[in-house]
Design a protein around this motif. Structure first.
Motif, PDB file in Angstrom:
ATOM      1  N   MET A   6       0.866  -1.180   0.000  1.00 30.68           N
ATOM      2  CA  MET A   6       0.000   0.000   0.000  1.00 30.68           C
ATOM      3  C   MET A   6       0.902   1.229   0.000  1.00 30.68           C
ATOM      4  O   MET A   6       2.114   1.119   0.116  1.00 30.68           O
ATOM      5  CB  MET A   6      -0.889   0.017   1.246  1.00 30.68           C
ATOM      6  CG  MET A   6      -1.823  -1.153   1.390  1.00 30.68           C
ATOM      7  SD  MET A   6      -3.267  -1.049   0.354  1.00 30.68           S
ATOM      8  CE  MET A   6      -4.212   0.202   1.189  1.00 30.68           C
ATOM      9  N   TYR A   7       0.293   2.383  -0.091  1.00 30.50           N
ATOM     10  CA  TYR A   7       1.004   3.649  -0.005  1.00 30.50           C
ATOM     11  C   TYR A   7       0.338   4.531   1.040  1.00 30.50           C
ATOM     12  O   TYR A   7      -0.889   4.609   1.089  1.00 30.50           O
ATOM     13  CB  TYR A   7       0.994   4.385  -1.354  1.00 30.50           C
ATOM     14  CG  TYR A   7       1.856   3.729  -2.394  1.00 30.50           C
ATOM     15  CD1 TYR A   7       3.181   4.097  -2.549  1.00 30.50           C
ATOM     16  CD2 TYR A   7       1.344   2.734  -3.216  1.00 30.50           C
ATOM     17  CE1 TYR A   7       3.978   3.493  -3.506  1.00 30.50           C
ATOM     18  CE2 TYR A   7       2.126   2.122  -4.171  1.00 30.50           C
ATOM     19  CZ  TYR A   7       3.446   2.509  -4.309  1.00 30.50           C
ATOM     20  OH  TYR A   7       4.246   1.902  -5.256  1.00 30.50           O
ATOM     21  N   VAL A   8       1.150   5.162   1.860  1.00 34.67           N
ATOM     22  CA  VAL A   8       0.663   6.202   2.755  1.00 34.67           C
ATOM     23  C   VAL A   8       0.783   7.494   1.970  1.00 34.67           C
ATOM     24  O   VAL A   8       1.857   7.815   1.442  1.00 34.67           O
ATOM     25  CB  VAL A   8       1.498   6.294   4.048  1.00 34.67           C
ATOM     26  CG1 VAL A   8       1.058   7.473   4.893  1.00 34.67           C
ATOM     27  CG2 VAL A   8       1.401   5.005   4.828  1.00 34.67           C
ATOM     28  N   VAL A   9      -0.310   8.237   1.869  1.00 34.79           N
ATOM     29  CA  VAL A   9      -0.336   9.460   1.066  1.00 34.79           C
ATOM     30  C   VAL A   9      -0.633  10.651   1.971  1.00 34.79           C
ATOM     31  O   VAL A   9      -1.561  10.610   2.776  1.00 34.79           O
ATOM     32  CB  VAL A   9      -1.397   9.361  -0.056  1.00 34.79           C
ATOM     33  CG1 VAL A   9      -1.443  10.638  -0.869  1.00 34.79           C
ATOM     34  CG2 VAL A   9      -1.095   8.162  -0.949  1.00 34.79           C
ATOM     35  N   ASP A  16      -4.602  14.603   7.142  1.00 36.24           N
ATOM     36  CA  ASP A  16      -4.792  13.174   7.338  1.00 36.24           C
ATOM     37  C   ASP A  16      -3.828  12.353   6.489  1.00 36.24           C
ATOM     38  O   ASP A  16      -3.438  12.773   5.404  1.00 36.24           O
ATOM     39  CB  ASP A  16      -6.217  12.763   6.968  1.00 36.24           C
ATOM     40  CG  ASP A  16      -7.251  13.403   7.875  1.00 36.24           C
ATOM     41  OD1 ASP A  16      -6.914  13.731   9.019  1.00 36.24           O
ATOM     42  OD2 ASP A  16      -8.388  13.576   7.417  1.00 36.24           O
ATOM     43  N   GLU A  17      -3.484  11.180   6.999  1.00 37.21           N
ATOM     44  CA  GLU A  17      -2.763  10.190   6.218  1.00 37.21           C
ATOM     45  C   GLU A  17      -3.806   9.278   5.581  1.00 37.21           C
ATOM     46  O   GLU A  17      -4.763   8.885   6.226  1.00 37.21           O
ATOM     47  CB  GLU A  17      -1.864   9.340   7.110  1.00 37.21           C
ATOM     48  CG  GLU A  17      -0.760  10.084   7.772  1.00 37.21           C
ATOM     49  CD  GLU A  17       0.044   9.186   8.700  1.00 37.21           C
ATOM     50  OE1 GLU A  17      -0.375   8.035   8.971  1.00 37.21           O
ATOM     51  OE2 GLU A  17       1.090   9.632   9.155  1.00 37.21           O
ATOM     52  N   THR A  18      -3.611   8.963   4.334  1.00 43.54           N
ATOM     53  CA  THR A  18      -4.531   8.088   3.634  1.00 43.54           C
ATOM     54  C   THR A  18      -3.761   6.883   3.126  1.00 43.54           C
ATOM     55  O   THR A  18      -2.649   7.031   2.600  1.00 43.54           O
ATOM     56  CB  THR A  18      -5.171   8.820   2.434  1.00 43.54           C
ATOM     57  OG1 THR A  18      -5.755  10.035   2.888  1.00 43.54           O
ATOM     58  CG2 THR A  18      -6.218   7.981   1.760  1.00 43.54           C
ATOM     59  N   PHE A  19      -4.310   5.691   3.269  1.00 43.05           N
ATOM     60  CA  PHE A  19      -3.717   4.489   2.706  1.00 43.05           C
ATOM     61  C   PHE A  19      -4.387   4.204   1.375  1.00 43.05           C
ATOM     62  O   PHE A  19      -5.614   4.125   1.293  1.00 43.05           O
ATOM     63  CB  PHE A  19      -3.907   3.287   3.646  1.00 43.05           C
ATOM     64  CG  PHE A  19      -3.021   3.347   4.852  1.00 43.05           C
ATOM     65  CD1 PHE A  19      -1.755   2.774   4.822  1.00 43.05           C
ATOM     66  CD2 PHE A  19      -3.443   3.978   6.008  1.00 43.05           C
ATOM     67  CE1 PHE A  19      -0.937   2.830   5.936  1.00 43.05           C
ATOM     68  CE2 PHE A  19      -2.627   4.034   7.124  1.00 43.05           C
ATOM     69  CZ  PHE A  19      -1.368   3.457   7.087  1.00 43.05           C
ATOM     70  N   LEU A  20      -3.565   4.065   0.323  1.00 43.10           N
ATOM     71  CA  LEU A  20      -4.088   3.800  -1.013  1.00 43.10           C
ATOM     72  C   LEU A  20      -3.395   2.590  -1.616  1.00 43.10           C
ATOM     73  O   LEU A  20      -2.215   2.351  -1.358  1.00 43.10           O
ATOM     74  CB  LEU A  20      -3.854   5.000  -1.933  1.00 43.10           C
ATOM     75  CG  LEU A  20      -4.503   6.329  -1.556  1.00 43.10           C
ATOM     76  CD1 LEU A  20      -4.120   7.402  -2.561  1.00 43.10           C
ATOM     77  CD2 LEU A  20      -6.007   6.201  -1.470  1.00 43.10           C
ATOM     78  N   THR A  21      -4.125   1.866  -2.441  1.00 45.25           N
ATOM     79  CA  THR A  21      -3.523   0.784  -3.213  1.00 45.25           C
ATOM     80  C   THR A  21      -2.697   1.413  -4.338  1.00 45.25           C
ATOM     81  O   THR A  21      -2.861   2.603  -4.651  1.00 45.25           O
ATOM     82  CB  THR A  21      -4.610  -0.118  -3.826  1.00 45.25           C
ATOM     83  OG1 THR A  21      -5.342   0.655  -4.788  1.00 45.25           O
ATOM     84  CG2 THR A  21      -5.526  -0.698  -2.765  1.00 45.25           C
ATOM     85  N   PRO A  22      -1.832   0.633  -4.974  1.00 42.08           N
ATOM     86  CA  PRO A  22      -1.079   1.184  -6.112  1.00 42.08           C
ATOM     87  C   PRO A  22      -1.984   1.777  -7.201  1.00 42.08           C
ATOM     88  O   PRO A  22      -1.684   2.838  -7.743  1.00 42.08           O
ATOM     89  CB  PRO A  22      -0.284  -0.018  -6.619  1.00 42.08           C
ATOM     90  CG  PRO A  22      -0.074  -0.851  -5.398  1.00 42.08           C
ATOM     91  CD  PRO A  22      -1.358  -0.709  -4.621  1.00 42.08           C
ATOM     92  N   MET A  23      -3.098   1.118  -7.497  1.00 42.17           N
ATOM     93  CA  MET A  23      -4.009   1.641  -8.528  1.00 42.17           C
ATOM     94  C   MET A  23      -4.661   2.942  -8.084  1.00 42.17           C
ATOM     95  O   MET A  23      -4.850   3.860  -8.893  1.00 42.17           O
ATOM     96  CB  MET A  23      -5.061   0.596  -8.885  1.00 42.17           C
ATOM     97  CG  MET A  23      -4.486  -0.590  -9.635  1.00 42.17           C
ATOM     98  SD  MET A  23      -5.740  -1.773 -10.127  1.00 42.17           S
ATOM     99  CE  MET A  23      -6.592  -0.825 -11.371  1.00 42.17           C
TER     100      MET A  23
END
Length: 81
Positions: A6-9, A16-23
């Motif tokens: 995942m990515y922390v954005v 806020d920190e958001t967790f996103l998938t690569p897509m």
């Protein structure tokens, strides 16, 4: 145990920190590359389309500087399930 990449954005517009998938990260980068004014480096300008630019940013960088002085930062993480 299963791990998921995942990515922390972090966005300068939110705290806020958001967790996103690569897509999801790629879609967010495409959104920023097409919807806001960003100054692109020559290596990004050499790429043929916005999808290629987003993929290149994901694999070689961790920050996109925005014209308004803001930023979008991302960091790869592995989550254990």
């Amino acid at each position: 145990m299963v791990t998921e990449e995942m990515y922390v954005v972090l966005e300068s517009t939110t705290s806020d920190e958001t967790f996103l998938t690569p897509m999801e990260l790629q879609a967010k980068l495409i959104e920023y590359l097409t919807g806001t004014e960003v100054s692109l480096s020559p290596d990004l300008l050499a790429l043929p389309d916005v999808e290629s630019r987003a993929q290149y940013l994901m694999t070689t960088g961790c920050e996109l500087q925005l014209a308004n002085g803001g930023y979008l930062q991302w960091y790869a993480v592995r989550l254990e399930k």
